[in-house]
Design an enzyme around this catalytic site. Structure first.
Site, PDB file in Angstrom:
ATOM      1  N   GLY A 677      -2.993  47.483  19.898  1.00 59.06           N
ATOM      2  CA  GLY A 677      -4.513  46.926  19.455  1.00 59.06           C
ATOM      3  C   GLY A 677      -5.474  47.859  19.115  1.00 59.06           C
ATOM      4  O   GLY A 677      -6.134  47.532  18.369  1.00 59.06           O
ATOM      5  N   GLU A 678      -5.369  49.210  19.753  1.00 60.48           N
ATOM      6  CA  GLU A 678      -6.604  49.884  19.126  1.00 60.48           C
ATOM      7  C   GLU A 678      -6.212  50.941  18.012  1.00 60.48           C
ATOM      8  O   GLU A 678      -5.253  50.903  17.380  1.00 60.48           O
ATOM      9  CB  GLU A 678      -6.358  51.179  20.222  1.00 60.48           C
ATOM     10  CG  GLU A 678      -6.861  50.894  21.589  1.00 60.48           C
ATOM     11  CD  GLU A 678      -7.100  51.910  22.846  1.00 60.48           C
ATOM     12  OE1 GLU A 678      -7.042  53.136  22.055  1.00 60.48           O
ATOM     13  OE2 GLU A 678      -6.480  51.734  23.823  1.00 60.48           O
TER      14      GLU A 678
END
Length: 1495
Positions: A677-678
């Site tokens: 997700g980053e």
């Protein structure tokens, strides 16, 4: 209509061709003429055609009529052979009528019937001139048919005749020359009629569907005869496509293509030219019109209001002007199959399937039926043509994956039917597709979870059961999927699914449970059928295990390859090793999911990763292992650590992006893990992907940065289009505008970006991350990945009927299978289902035994024994036998248990305990067949050991049926029974139902053949036999000193009988069994304090075992005989009860096995048993007979048993049981045994070799042993000389004298000479003391003293030559003189014995003369008071004063009564002299004949 439809066909192809050849040219001409007449007749019935044609002054008739009449004139004028006549000449007039838009439905129908007749009856065939053009013309004309319709019925008739003609064209012999274009047009036209028939009558609908079905069958029946093709094989001269394919959908304008040849059916309104007709409007039907008239109004030219161009149709680009027409083949089949597959695509809103579904909901269902027919007909030939195979692998299976989740049961059945056919014919080419279908569709629906309805589950289970009925299905699932590192465990999942589905969790048993059970049993049964060839499987199993054990070094598992997939010896070991690696990889994956670092260390410890980690090995582990958490992988790849980044680079290198669009490549890449997700992590992952994609792209992208930006844009577009939170969606123009000038300052091709945009819009990049929360769907990305993997997957392994993998499959399946079958068996009431379960149990047992799975077999036996109800207490209000007879389940389970015990007993271990519990229960109920108990007791009781106790368990047959009463053993209950004896009522008469139940119970037990378990125990393997014996000991229980209940004793007796039976039947395994048998019998014998049936069986069973086994087991003889010492430890009361029978059995043992008893210990046991019977009034006689058998004539006397037998005989001689006669016979046995000693001494001295010191030492040792035996005999006889009974005492003295006479032959040491002589001397003292002190108790002592004095004299003379050499000779001589003096001076009852007074002087005279003759007693030359001469005469004067030395001067006379003077006294004991002396001095009557062995 004038003519009816000719739907019947008129026979087979060969029949029609034969009939045509038999018809003459004239007959064929008449046939054509009749059809012309028929058409003209119908046309004349219409006023429009009956009047004068006024279209032109030059033409008086309409061209259609004129052409028909012209044909009539020409048909009879042709003279050439019919085969050389162009069919177009006689077909054209009819085809013109069909194409004409001026004819009505009735006329068109008659013309179609005429064409159908000519085609069906094969007036022309494939050999006819220009037949290809004729067939093309027929197809073109019929598919372009126009006609006026006055009513719906006539329209349907014409449409049916059109279908009839098209089908006849395909099925006729001339149909083989049809071109690919013609076939596509026929199929396309037929499908349009099928589609539009939905608004017509039922008959037309069914006819159209039938025709379509037959067309598909006709087309694909041609497939097996075609030569194999390659992907390079093009469609010549056509190039066919699906007009509305999802990948090439028409644009929003919906414009039709100009070369569309498969137009819709047009129905137009037009006025009729007949003035007399009804002015009402009529319809004109136009089939496939290229140019509709201006007045034609298209009524149903579209489906559901959509433009005509979006109607599903088969298109070609071939033109009618092509001069050469080739016969149809693969191109048309590819197009037809592709068209049918497209009808299944109901997911895409613009797909043909979705369009058709809107108008006809069962069209996909119908398409499935057509596809199934094509696969059934094409069969394995489909695999020879790559274009067809690719359609099946990709488009068909992709659609099946979607439509397979339909809630329509019929659709599901068709889908699963197709998959079954594909598995049967094409499974070699469909490995990844089958695995995906089973995982995502079949297992998902059959499990009944994740939203699946009951009907879906039922249909899926039926399909799974059908697959399981294929004998090789499960082995192939295991070898191809479970043993593939990157694929799921289909075999294990399917087995667990069937097992769980068979469990009735709540509620009664349903059809679904039985269905699942049938599938499970089909798998088990196929394994059982392969058991007969189990040897190769076991060999391969052992070799594979060795391979696994030997392979302890690190080898990159992703590099392992099988050398030869066609050789079972190669691939079996390979897949087993792969399964072993896969199992370890799953363990490693579990550790990795929890902690990647520790997981990698664990994998290193298991030799799955190298000792020193490198990025490539870690990347390959992540790429090729299953069971990894995709989120964990994504986080690992996003880690900024340098090693993780290098792993990511190596990971991307494992992908092949050649010839892939960036969206497809991104789908495949992201399918393997979950994007973190980053943003920074996403950047690193996408950057690695872009670099790899750029390396493999073919010049489209300028740099890897372009690939990176494009990839990132695709990910953003995917989020934008498919995230519900984004309200304003990106347009195509926005997407393209965002990517301007990124390709090194240039724009990327707009078509490429447009296609990329629509691809993402239509199909979201949706990854099936983890299936932990449920069953994931097959996403578009997943399918693309699957298709890419299919190009490099390992070959599909085809298994045969050999059990090559069953040894690894069955342990996985056995536990769930036994549990599922047991549960169904417990809940089922139907006898057919119960029998199904029993067959399953037996199959499981067969497989378990084949693969030596003892634990599985034990579990099965335990489970079955519970169902017999024999281990459960019966209710008090029901008779147990009746309850058992009425319980079908219990009887079937009982039969299964004992069938397993008889067939597969070799591999039963702890299960024997449960089996014996059942046997004991049947024994208590009296249901055991008579042969069971008879065989268990016939070897124990026998004729020689009749039981003296009542209540023996050796019943002979089940008792007749009587009501079973519970036995109360309490004191009060017995007392109450005693009081109520007179008031007891007779037992109730059983009803017919009870009698029938009893008979069923008896028949069931009879069919179990329980007796074979014990009689055939000799064939059991050692471990199983040992467990059976232990189970018997366990079932018998521990013996109690106080004795248990009657019921417990009965059980113990029965178990002991069976144990002895097994022991006797297994003499080859007696070494294995004996210790346990001995310990059990020892426990019984040593704890028994009162006589009982159990101890009786133990004692005589032990004796019988020894009797039977001694001849065969010399190495166990000592152990067997030692066991008889248990009898010596019997309690006195028990021993007293069975003493006589024990002795009888010992006598039998001795008579049968005396030659086999060789050890001293064995003889000690036997003689001890005989000795203790000497004083028993009943047992002494057989005991003495046994001893006589051993000692008579030394038949079985050996140095090993000599002393023991002497002691036993002395015991019988001392015993007063049997009277003096038996004692005398016992003394004779002792006396006769001296001959054995002398014989052994002579034989040994003659055979011995004293040349070496070792031999000399051996001779000396043996001689010493013989001397000790002789001395032991002499000592025994000496003791008997003190016997109180006169005749026994006197006979003992004579026997002792005989024994002493043999001493010279036996080599005695000087000490033994002295000891022997002193025994005789001291015996005189003891006898004299008895005579003096106990004259009343010891009668006739004077005779005894005479005999002993004689014995002393003879012994002295016999030993003289040896005694004289001893230093103590003078002392011994004076002892003799002293005894003579004592005896001659002794007084008995106040007076001297006359016999002694007479005997002693004579004996002394004789002795002196002998000593003088030998020079021993000589007068010294010089007188001396201490010389032997002087001392001797000093004693002689005291004895017989009248004796003087003058006796030596007397003439030498023969000794009185045979007593020789001088050395002759040393004659042998059997010499006449000895006999005469004995006869003179014997004062008591002694039996002249000694009683020997009467046996």
């Amino acid at each position: 209509m004038g003519r009816s439809l000719e739907m019947e066909g008129g026979g087979g192809e060969g029949g029609r061709a034969g009939s045509r050849r038999k018809r003459s040219r004239g007959a064929l001409a008449c046939m054509v003429n009749s059809e012309v007449s028929a058409v003209l007749a119908v046309m004349r019935r219409n006023a429009r055609w009956a009047g004068r044609y006024s279209a032109s002054d030059d033409q008086l008739e309409h061209p259609l009529i004129r052409s028909l009449k012209g044909l009539r004139r020409l048909v009879f004028s042709w003279r050439q052979p019919w085969e050389r006549i162009d069919p177009c000449l006689y077909l054209s007039p009819f085809l013109d009528v069909i194409r004409s838009d001026e004819t009505g439905a009735q006329i068109t129908g008659v013309a179609l019937s005429a064409v159908y007749k000519m085609v069906h009856l094969e007036i022309f065939d494939a050999e006819t001139a220009n037949v290809d053009i004729a067939m093309h013309t027929i197809v073109d004309s019929v598919t372009s048919c126009r006609f006026e319709v006055t009513d719906p019925a006539s329209e349907e008739v014409v449409l049916m005749k059109i279908l009839q003609v098209l089908l006849a064209c395909m099925k006729s012999g001339a149909g083989a020359v049809l071109s690919d274009r013609d076939v596509c047009i026929i199929v396309n036209t037929t499908f349009r009629v099928v589609h539009q028939a939905g608004s017509k009558g039922e008959l037309l609908q069914r006819t159209a569907r039938y025709t379509m079905h037959e067309l598909v069958r006709a087309v694909f029946s041609h497939l097996p005869s075609l030569e194999p093709t390659t992907l390079a094989t093009g469609v010549t001269p056509t190039s066919m496509e699906i007009s509305s394919n999802s990948e090439n959908a028409t644009d929003s304008s919906g414009a039709e293509e100009t070369d569309h040849l498969g137009g819709p059916v047009h129905i137009v309104n037009t006025p009729l030219g007949d003035s007399s007709s009804d002015p009402a409007e009529t319809k004109r039907v136009v089939i496939n019109s290229d140019e509709p008239s201006e007045n034609d109004t298209v009524v149903s030219s579209s489906i559901d209001g959509r433009p005509e161009g979006q109607i599903a149709a088969i298109e070609t680009t071939i033109t009618a002007e092509d001069s050469k027409i080739e016969a149809y083949g693969i191109p048309c089949m590819v197009e037809i199959f592709s068209f049918l597959c497209s009808l299944l695509n109901i997911e895409d809103p613009q797909s043909p399937g979705q369009l058709v579904l809107a108008g006809d909901e069962d069209s996909p269902q119908y398409a499935l039926m057509l596809i199934n027919s094509a696969i059934e007909i094409g069969g394995e030939a489909l695999s020879y043509h790559p274009k067809l195979l690719v359609l099946i692998q990709d488009e068909l299976f992709r659609n099946l994956m979607v439509i397979g989740l339909s809630q329509n049961p019929l659709v599901l059945s068709l889908v699963f039917g197709i998959v079954l056919n594909l598995y049967h014919h094409l499974r070699r080419q469909l490995k990844p597709q089958l695995e995906a279908f089973f995982s995502f569709v079949l297992i998902r629906l059959a499990s009944g979870k994740h939203g699946a309805t009951y009907q879906q589950q039922e249909v899926a289970l039926e399909a799974l059961v059908d697959l399981c009925r294929q004998p090789t299905f499960m082995p192939e699932m295991y070898s191809n999927f479970d043993c593939d590192i990157s694929l799921s465990n289909c075999f294990e999942d399917l087995g667990n699914l069937l097992s769980k589905s068979a469990f009735p969790v709540s509620g009664p048993l349903s059809a679904m449970h039985v269905l699942a059970l049938e599938g499970l049993l089909a798998v088990v049964r196929s394994m059982a059928d392969r058991v007969d060839s189990a040897a190769p499987a076991l060999a391969s199993s052992s070799s594979s295990k060795n391979m696994i054990i030997d392979n302890q070094e690190y080898v990159p598992f992703w590099t392992l390859k099988c050398e030869n997939y066609d050789d079972p010896g190669s691939w079996v070991q390979f897949v087993k090793h792969q399964k072993y690696i896969k199992a370890r990889l799953l363990l490693g994956a579990d550790h990795f999911n929890r902690d990647p670092k520790k997981g990698l260390e664990f994998l290193q410890g298991m030799k799955l990763l190298p000792p020193v980690l490198d990025p490539k090995s870690v990347a390959c582990f992540i790429r090729y292992s299953s069971g990894l958490n995709k989120t964990v992988i994504g986080d690992y790849f996003g880690d900024p650590d340098d090693f993780c980044l290098r792993v990511l680079d190596e990971f991307t290198k494992t992908f092949d992006f050649n010839d892939m669009g960036i969206d497809a490549a991104l789908r495949v890449f992201l399918e393997s893990f979950r994007l973190p997700g980053e943003a920074q992590k996403i950047h690193r992952v996408v950057e690695a992907f872009a670099e790899r994609y750029y390396e493999q792209s073919k010049g489209t992208l300028a740099s890897k940065d372009v690939a990176f930006m494009l990839s990132y844009s695709v990910i953003l577009l995917n989020t934008d289009q498919h995230n519900v939170q984004v309200r304003k969606k990106m347009t195509e123009d926005d997407f393209i505008r965002n990517l301007r000038k990124i390709n090194d300052g240039q724009d990327l091709p707009r078509p490429m970006l447009s296609e990329l945009f629509h691809s993402i819009v239509r199909n979201e990049i949706r990854i099936s991350y983890n299936a932990g929360a449920g069953v994931a769907d097959m996403t578009h990305s997943g399918w693309i990945d699957l298709m890419r993997r299919s190009t490099s997957t390992t070959p599909y392994i085809i298994c045969d009927e050999q059990p090559l993998l069953d040894d690894e499959m069955f342990p996985i399946l056995s536990g769930p299978s036994i549990a599922a079958i047991s549960v169904v068996f417990d809940h089922a009431e139907d006898e057919e289902v119960l029998q199904l379960c029993v067959d399953g149990f037996l199959s499981v047992a067969k497989i378990s035994a084949s693969h030596r799975l003892e634990d599985v077999l034990d579990d099965l036996v335990v489970s079955l024994c519970k169902f017999t109800t024999l281990l459960n207490p019966f209710s008090s209000d029901e008779e147990p036998i009746v309850a058992f007879g009425d319980d079908t389940r219990a009887r079937m389970a009982t039969f299964a248990v004992f069938t397993i015990a008889n067939k597969y007993g070799d591999f039963i271990r702890t299960g024997w305990r449960n089996i014996l519990d059942c046997i004991l229960r049947l024994h208590k109920l009296g249901l055991l067949p008579s042969r069971v108990v008879n065989e268990s007791t016939e070897d124990i009781s026998g004729d020689s050991a009749q039981s003296k106790l009542a209540g023996s368990s050796s019943t002979t047959a089940p008792v007749p049926f009587i009501k079973h009463q519970r036995r109360n053993t309490g004191l009060m209950s017995r007392f109450s029974q005693l009081l109520s004896l007179e008031s007891e009522e007779p037992p109730a008469v059983p009803t017919e139902e009870e009698l029938a139940a009893h008979q069923r119970a008896v028949r069931t037990v009879e069919s179990c053949h329980i007796d074979q378990i014990f009689t055939d125990s000799k064939f059991l393997q050692a471990e199983s036999l040992l467990q059976l014996a232990r189970a018997l000991v366990w079932a018998a229980g521990r013996p109690h000193k106080s004795g248990g209940s009657t019921e417990d004793e009965d059980v113990a007796v029965f178990c002991l009988e069976l144990l002895i039976t097994i022991t006797l039947n297994n003499r080859d395994h007696i070494m294995l069994l004996w210790q346990g048998v001995y310990e059990h019998m020892a426990g019984i014998i040593q704890t028994a304090v009162v006589p009982g049936l159990l101890v009786e069986k133990a004692v005589f069973g032990l004796l019988r075992v020894c009797q039977r086994l001694l001849p065969y087991k010399e190495n166990l003889a000592e152990e067997l005989l030692r066991s008889l010492q248990l009898i010596l430890k019997l309690d006195a009361r028990v021993a007293e009860t069975f003493c006589e029978r024990i002795t009888q059995e010992v006598m039998v043992l001795v008579r049968a096995n005396a030659a086999h008893i060789k050890s001293p210990m064995g003889w000690r046991t036997v003689t001890d048993l005989l000795s203790i019977t000497a004083r028993h009034p009943e047992a002494s006689e057989p005991g003495f007979d046994a001893l006589s058998y051993i000692m008579h004539d030394g038949a079985h006397l050996t140095p090993a048993n000599y002393i023991l037998c002497v002691d036993a005989a002395r015991a019988f001689a001392e015993a007063r049981v049997g009277g003096p006669g038996r004692s005398v016979r016992a003394l004779d046995l002792l006396s006769d045994s001296v001959s054995c000693l002398t014989r052994w001494s002579k034989v040994h001295s003659e055979s011995g070799d004293a040349s070496s010191s070792e031999n000399l030492e051996g001779l000396s040792r043996y001689s010493q042993e013989l001397a000790e035996m002789w001395l032991r005999l002499a000592q025994g006889l000496r003791k008997l000389c003190l016997e109180q009974r006169e005749d026994v005492r006197n006979h003992a003295i004579l026997c002792l004298q005989r024994c002493l006479s043999a001493a010279e032959i036996i080599s005695l040491t000087p000490a033994m000479w002295i000891q022997s002589f002193e025994q005789v001397v001291t015996l005189l003292d003891e006898l004299l003391d008895l005579a003096v002190r106990h004259p009343k108790e010891f009668k006739g002592m004077d005779n005894t003293l005479v005999l002993i004095m004689k014995c002393l004299s003879k012994t002295y003379l016999q030993f003289l030559s040896q005694l004289v050499k001893l230093p103590a000779f003078q002392t011994l001589w004076f002892q003799v003189l002293n005894r003579m003096e004592m005896y001659i001076k002794a007084k008995f009852r106040g007076k001297h014995s006359e016999k002694l007074q007479e005997l002693i002087p004579e004996l002394l005279r004789n002795v002196l003369q002998v000593m003088h003759a030998q020079g021993i007693l000589a007068q010294p030359t010089t007188p001396s008071d201490k010389s032997l001469w002087d001392l001797t005469w000093q004693h002689v004067v005291n004895i017989v004063p009248t004796l003087k030395p003058d006796i030596f001067k007397e003439p030498k006379l023969e000794a009185k009564d045979g007593e020789s003077a001088g050395p002759q006294v040393q004659a042998s004991p059997g010499s006449p002299q000895t006999a005469e002396v004995e006869s003179e001095y014997t004062l008591v009557s002694v039996p002249t004949s000694r009683a020997g062995d009467e046996g």
